[in-house]
Design a protein around this motif. Structure first.
Motif, PDB file in Angstrom:
ATOM      1  N   MET A  24       0.921  -1.149  -0.072  1.00 52.82           N
ATOM      2  CA  MET A  24       0.302   0.049   0.043  1.00 52.82           C
ATOM      3  C   MET A  24       0.808   1.397  -0.037  1.00 52.82           C
ATOM      4  N   ALA A  25       0.338   2.315  -0.617  1.00 54.33           N
ATOM      5  CA  ALA A  25       1.058   3.596  -0.668  1.00 54.33           C
ATOM      6  C   ALA A  25       0.021   4.643  -0.739  1.00 54.33           C
ATOM      7  N   ARG A  26       0.151   5.879  -0.313  1.00 53.00           N
ATOM      8  CA  ARG A  26      -0.804   6.993  -0.235  1.00 53.00           C
ATOM      9  C   ARG A  26      -1.061   7.543  -1.449  1.00 53.00           C
ATOM     10  N   LYS A  27       0.145   8.015  -2.458  1.00 53.15           N
ATOM     11  CA  LYS A  27      -0.074   8.318  -3.678  1.00 53.15           C
ATOM     12  C   LYS A  27       0.644   7.680  -4.740  1.00 53.15           C
ATOM     13  N   MET A  89       8.614   5.159  -6.366  1.00 51.55           N
ATOM     14  CA  MET A  89       7.801   5.397  -5.133  1.00 51.55           C
ATOM     15  C   MET A  89       8.073   6.544  -4.403  1.00 51.55           C
ATOM     16  N   THR A  90       9.345   7.328  -4.689  1.00 45.77           N
ATOM     17  CA  THR A  90       9.709   8.597  -4.217  1.00 45.77           C
ATOM     18  C   THR A  90       9.366   9.835  -5.209  1.00 45.77           C
ATOM     19  N   ASP A  91       9.557   9.512  -6.301  1.00 38.95           N
ATOM     20  CA  ASP A  91       9.471  10.749  -7.453  1.00 38.95           C
ATOM     21  C   ASP A  91       7.714  10.583  -7.636  1.00 38.95           C
ATOM     22  N   LEU A  92       7.245   9.771  -8.046  1.00 41.64           N
ATOM     23  CA  LEU A  92       5.610   9.676  -8.298  1.00 41.64           C
ATOM     24  C   LEU A  92       4.575   9.454  -7.107  1.00 41.64           C
ATOM     25  N   GLY A  93       5.406   9.370  -5.846  1.00 43.64           N
ATOM     26  CA  GLY A  93       4.362   9.140  -4.655  1.00 43.64           C
ATOM     27  C   GLY A  93       5.319  10.116  -3.565  1.00 43.64           C
ATOM     28  N   ASP A  94       5.092   9.548  -2.382  1.00 47.32           N
ATOM     29  CA  ASP A  94       5.697  10.257  -1.118  1.00 47.32           C
ATOM     30  C   ASP A  94       6.163   9.091  -0.060  1.00 47.32           C
ATOM     31  N   ASP A  95       6.769   8.079  -0.894  1.00 55.73           N
ATOM     32  CA  ASP A  95       7.024   7.122  -0.108  1.00 55.73           C
ATOM     33  C   ASP A  95       8.390   6.500  -0.071  1.00 55.73           C
ATOM     34  N   PRO A  96       9.489   7.428   0.072  1.00 52.54           N
ATOM     35  CA  PRO A  96      10.861   6.910  -0.237  1.00 52.54           C
ATOM     36  C   PRO A  96      11.309   5.866   0.820  1.00 52.54           C
ATOM     37  N   ALA A  97      10.504   5.492   1.819  1.00 49.44           N
ATOM     38  CA  ALA A  97      10.951   4.128   2.701  1.00 49.44           C
ATOM     39  C   ALA A  97      10.318   3.114   2.386  1.00 49.44           C
ATOM     40  N   HIS A  98       9.609   3.189   1.176  1.00 51.15           N
ATOM     41  CA  HIS A  98       8.783   1.801   0.851  1.00 51.15           C
ATOM     42  C   HIS A  98       9.780   0.897   0.572  1.00 51.15           C
ATOM     43  N   ASP A  99       9.462  -0.391   0.911  1.00 56.92           N
ATOM     44  CA  ASP A  99      10.511  -1.721   1.042  1.00 56.92           C
ATOM     45  C   ASP A  99      10.375  -2.335  -0.412  1.00 56.92           C
ATOM     46  N   ALA A 100      11.318  -1.625  -1.343  1.00 54.80           N
ATOM     47  CA  ALA A 100      11.297  -2.342  -2.592  1.00 54.80           C
ATOM     48  C   ALA A 100      11.687  -3.542  -2.489  1.00 54.80           C
ATOM     49  N   ASP A 101      12.432  -4.209  -1.968  1.00 56.53           N
ATOM     50  CA  ASP A 101      12.847  -5.625  -1.891  1.00 56.53           C
ATOM     51  C   ASP A 101      11.592  -6.502  -1.785  1.00 56.53           C
ATOM     52  N   GLU A 102      10.692  -5.975  -0.585  1.00 54.18           N
ATOM     53  CA  GLU A 102       9.599  -6.996  -0.387  1.00 54.18           C
ATOM     54  C   GLU A 102       8.421  -6.711  -1.664  1.00 54.18           C
ATOM     55  N   LEU A 103       8.354  -5.716  -2.189  1.00 57.70           N
ATOM     56  CA  LEU A 103       7.493  -5.496  -3.258  1.00 57.70           C
ATOM     57  C   LEU A 103       7.865  -6.196  -4.385  1.00 57.70           C
ATOM     58  N   LEU A 104       9.321  -6.668  -4.678  1.00 57.55           N
ATOM     59  CA  LEU A 104       9.860  -7.513  -5.595  1.00 57.55           C
ATOM     60  C   LEU A 104       9.598  -8.912  -5.593  1.00 57.55           C
ATOM     61  N   ASP A 105       9.823  -9.230  -3.946  1.00 53.97           N
ATOM     62  CA  ASP A 105       9.827 -10.713  -3.636  1.00 53.97           C
ATOM     63  C   ASP A 105       8.146 -11.100  -3.384  1.00 53.97           C
ATOM     64  N   GLY A 106       7.363 -10.170  -2.870  1.00 49.15           N
ATOM     65  CA  GLY A 106       6.017 -10.396  -2.188  1.00 49.15           C
ATOM     66  C   GLY A 106       5.127 -11.337  -3.374  1.00 49.15           C
ATOM     67  N   PRO A 107       4.947 -10.868  -4.514  1.00 46.73           N
ATOM     68  CA  PRO A 107       3.937 -11.556  -5.289  1.00 46.73           C
ATOM     69  C   PRO A 107       4.715 -12.922  -5.768  1.00 46.73           C
ATOM     70  N   LEU A 108       6.023 -13.190  -6.104  1.00 50.44           N
ATOM     71  CA  LEU A 108       6.347 -14.527  -6.018  1.00 50.44           C
ATOM     72  C   LEU A 108       6.312 -15.498  -4.821  1.00 50.44           C
TER      73      LEU A 108
END
Length: 126
Positions: A24-27, A89-108
């Motif tokens: 989830m992310a706000r923007k 997630m930083t430039d188009l949203g406002d979530d620079p701390a978003h867990d990019a590794d988790e986002l990449l691994d979660g669906p798999l």
């Protein structure tokens, strides 16, 4: 369509249970960041349409190899994909701390769990 998504979501296991992944992310759209990360050829290998899918157990097993090809990145490819997720997630949203590794691994993780346990899998983007 929203009613179908709600009905499918009602069948998801409780939060924290194995086989569930939510981003989830706000923007910014986490799915869009995930689709951008490996590039267009890879994202076309993922099941469904723009992040929405409903697969039975047989379909999970059939689609898992292509999803692994798209997302099971290592080395430089993985570092570049994680950086693209962070940038999105930083430039188009406002979530620079978003867990990019988790986002990449979660669906798999979800698809592998479903294949291992003989279950179907569902995903939807809101």
């Amino acid at each position: 369509m929203e009613a179908l998504r709600d009905a499918v979501t009602d069948q998801f296991p409780p939060d924290g249970e194995e086989g569930l992944f939510a981003a989830m992310a706000r923007k910014a759209s986490p799915y869009s960041a995930l689709a951008y990360a490996p590039g267009p050829d890879a994202v076309l290998q993922l099941p469904g349409w723009f992040g929405d899918f409903l697969l039975d157990a047989e379909q999970v097993r059939a689609r898992l190899p292509a999803a692994e090809d798209a997302l099971a990145l290592t080395g430089t490819q993985r570092r570049e994909a994680v950086e693209r997720i962070r940038t999105w997630m930083t430039d188009l949203g406002d979530d620079p701390a978003h867990d990019a590794d988790e986002l990449l691994d979660g669906p798999l993780h979800v698809l592998r769990h479903a294949a291992r346990t003989g279950q179907g899998a569902a995903c939807h983007v809101r």
